[in-house]
Design an enzyme around this catalytic site. Structure first.
Site, PDB file in Angstrom:
ATOM      1  N   SER A 152      -0.275 -14.275  18.502  1.00  0.00           N
ATOM      2  CA  SER A 152      -1.294 -13.935  17.740  1.00  0.00           C
ATOM      3  C   SER A 152      -1.569 -13.811  16.673  1.00  0.00           C
ATOM      4  O   SER A 152      -1.299 -14.018  15.890  1.00  0.00           O
ATOM      5  CB  SER A 152      -1.139 -12.090  17.817  1.00  0.00           C
ATOM      6  OG  SER A 152      -2.345 -11.413  16.796  1.00  0.00           O
ATOM      7  N   LYS A 183       3.601 -11.504  17.775  1.00  0.00           N
ATOM      8  CA  LYS A 183       3.343 -11.700  18.517  1.00  0.00           C
ATOM      9  C   LYS A 183       3.839 -12.793  20.058  1.00  0.00           C
ATOM     10  O   LYS A 183       3.953 -13.290  19.143  1.00  0.00           O
ATOM     11  CB  LYS A 183       2.084 -11.248  18.904  1.00  0.00           C
ATOM     12  CG  LYS A 183       0.952  -9.726  19.315  1.00  0.00           C
ATOM     13  CD  LYS A 183       2.037  -8.591  19.621  1.00  0.00           C
ATOM     14  CE  LYS A 183       1.743  -8.548  21.468  1.00  0.00           C
ATOM     15  NZ  LYS A 183      -0.114  -8.529  21.748  1.00  0.00           N
ATOM     16  N   GLU A 232      -1.817 -13.735  32.734  1.00  0.00           N
ATOM     17  CA  GLU A 232      -2.924 -12.802  32.226  1.00  0.00           C
ATOM     18  C   GLU A 232      -3.719 -13.539  33.079  1.00  0.00           C
ATOM     19  O   GLU A 232      -4.780 -13.242  33.988  1.00  0.00           O
ATOM     20  CB  GLU A 232      -2.636 -12.427  30.537  1.00  0.00           C
ATOM     21  CG  GLU A 232      -1.653 -11.557  30.185  1.00  0.00           C
ATOM     22  CD  GLU A 232      -1.926 -11.634  29.436  1.00  0.00           C
ATOM     23  OE1 GLU A 232      -2.578 -10.543  28.410  1.00  0.00           O
ATOM     24  OE2 GLU A 232      -1.536 -11.775  28.581  1.00  0.00           O
ATOM     25  N   HIS A 288       7.492   1.603  44.442  1.00  0.00           N
ATOM     26  CA  HIS A 288       6.336   2.940  43.397  1.00  0.00           C
ATOM     27  C   HIS A 288       6.860   1.967  42.061  1.00  0.00           C
ATOM     28  O   HIS A 288       6.325   3.215  40.609  1.00  0.00           O
ATOM     29  CB  HIS A 288       6.953   3.888  43.541  1.00  0.00           C
ATOM     30  CG  HIS A 288       6.489   4.671  44.884  1.00  0.00           C
ATOM     31  ND1 HIS A 288       4.849   5.230  45.736  1.00  0.00           N
ATOM     32  CD2 HIS A 288       7.344   4.646  45.626  1.00  0.00           C
ATOM     33  CE1 HIS A 288       5.558   5.077  47.141  1.00  0.00           C
ATOM     34  NE2 HIS A 288       6.610   5.107  47.081  1.00  0.00           N
TER      35      HIS A 288
END
Ligand code: ARG
Length: 489
Positions: free
Chosen positions: A278, A284, A291, A157
């Site tokens: 970024s 970043k 992804e 979980h």
């Protein structure tokens, strides 16, 4: 009259818009090697059975090999008016060698031809994908082996559950990919059936020899029914579903990589070479590879759904709908190749933050089960032991401490069964060490998994080389064993 290769019964040429719509040359050109190999084997069979002369066969085979060279070198001008790869090659052949070229299509249809090409193409690509899966498994195994004894929290979980070895976690993906490998091997077997000789749908009036063609193209089996042969796309569906499962696995791994690379987890650090920054936020470092792989899973499952939908409700035998099988298939192959390749590099390049993982299992309650197990080993029924451990957790949370921070006196208030050895029993190392059941996260169990993994990798290598030996190269396709032309003339 239309000047298309099939134009005899037409009084008009095809509307340009319609032709652009129905032509497949923009994508099926990638079948050219298989198309040429199939045609060479077909021509050899036609000569062997006396359907064409040995002289025609020789002209066809050398003409096709010329075309192969032209396409390889990028010198072939594909024409959209000629619809697809089959007609493009046949037209060029006939232009080059004359009448003999026109005899190549005897006892054959584009319906069995395209099925043959796709089967062969898929066979080749599946072997390549099996290699890439194996390489990713190798990367996972090497990384697991390098960090064999590193402990991290295991989750259910997405809540800390029990300590596990990081190597155990990685090996879960290793074995997952092992099943993917097996599934692809199965898909290979279903692609390894030869459709040629089915003709348009009903077989042919010519005395063809399908065994001969199957033999020269290294097919294991031959379709027993011509209508099945030209309309079957099960092998493509099966491949797509195996591929979709591979992507789902990579997607799950991606999700973990993205989480582990966050500041909040900090379990790993990805190589700079595998991340991007970024344009506005200078700090970043984004895990784009993971992804994107997670995102690309969508298109692959989509291609599976698309082909299932194309085939559903399709009457026998060939229908043009079936031309829709290819783009999704090709895109799936490209997507898998890319995803598996970058993933192996990503895994090899990532840094594992052993210290952070270690801290994570020291500052949490993932040893609560072990506290309960300890009491159960001392004779308390497990249900009661569970309740005691639960109370200990509640009390610790209240005080802002962890289980190991309690003094023995405090623990004894909860149960008289606690003794000095409790601290050793709930240390993360013990929690892991004692889970030595078959397949568990114990140190010895994981060592066994690593050894099994090494064995599996070598079995996979053997399977790959067995299948690689069966690959067909149109440039060197061996036509020996056929009777000399004078026997057939
Ligand atoms: N381009 C076609 C396909 O991919 C080849 C078969 C065409 N057959 C036909 N009867 N029009 O399916």
């Amino acid at each position: 009259m239309s000047d298309a290769l099939w134009g005899g019964r037409f009084t008009k040429t095809t509307d340009e818009m319609v032709n652009d719509f129905q032509a497949s040359i923009s994508f099926d050109r990638r079948l050219y090697r298989e198309d040429i190999a199939g045609s060479i084997a077909h021509a050899a069979m036609l000569a062997k059975t006396g359907i064409i002369t040995g002289e025609d066969r020789d002209a066809i085979v050398s003409g096709l090999r010329d075309i192969l060279g032209q396409i390889d070198r990028g010198e072939f001008d594909f024409s959209v008016t000629l619809e697809d790869i089959h007609l493009n090659i046949e037209k060029r052949l006939t232009d080059a060698i004359g009448a003999a070229g026109g005899r190549l299509h005897t006892a054959r249809s584009r319906n069995d031809q395209v099925a043959l090409d796709t089967h062969m193409y898929l066979r080749r690509e599946i072997v390549g994908l099996m290699e890439l899966i194996r390489d990713l498994q190798q990367a996972l195994l090497e990384t697991a082996d390098r960090h064999k004894e590193v402990i991290m929290p295991g989750y259910t979980h997405l809540q800390r559950a029990q300590p596990v070895l990081f190597s155990h976690h990685l090996m879960a993906y290793f074995f997952m990919l092992g099943r993917d490998f097996e599934r692809l091997e199965g898909a290979y077997r279903r692609a390894d059936i030869m459709p040629l000789g089915a003709g348009a749908l009903a077989g042919t009036t010519f005395p063809i020899d399908r065994e001969y063609v199957a033999g020269s193209l290294n097919f294991d089996r031959i379709y027993a029914n011509s209508m099945d042969a030209v309309s079957d796309r099960d092998y493509a569906l099966e491949f797509l579903s195996a591929a979709a499962i591979v992507m789902v696995h990579l997607s799950r791994l991606s999700e973990e990589i993205c989480l582990w690379a966050t500041k909040e987890f900090s379990f790993i650090e990805l190589d700079d070479a595998h991340c991007t920054g970024s344009s506005i936020m200078p700090q970043k470092k984004n895990p784009d590879v993971s992804e994107l792989v997670r995102g690309k899973t969508g298109r692959v499952t989509g291609h599976l759904m698309a082909l299932l939908t194309v085939v559903k409700g399709l009457p026998l035998a060939y229908n043009k709908d079936l031309q829709e099988d290819k783009e999704g298939l090709f895109d799936t192959i490209d997507t898998l190749k890319f995803s598996l390749t970058v993933y192996a590099a990503l895994i090899r390049g990532m840094k594992v933050r052993e210290d952070v993982m270690k801290r994570a299992v020291t500052e949490d309650f993932s040893n609560a089960t072990d506290l309960a197990d300890y009491l159960a080993r001392k004779g308390l029924p497990f249900r009661q032991a569970h309740a005691v451990a639960g109370a200990a957790v509640a009390r610790a949370i209240e005080r802002g401490v962890y289980l190991a921070d309690f003094t023995l006196e405090e623990l004894k208030e909860l149960s008289p069964l606690f003794a000095e050895d409790i601290y050793e029993a709930i240390s993360p190392e013990t929690c892991v060490r004692l889970r030595n059941s078959l397949g568990g996260t114990g140190y010895d169990s994981v060592k066994r998994q690593l050894a099994d993994g090494v064995k599996l990798l070598s079995e996979e290598a053997a399977a790959i080389s067995r299948l690689s030996l069966r690959q067909i190269d149109p440039a060197t396709l061996d036509l020996n064993g056929q009777p000399e032309p004078d026997q057939t003339e």
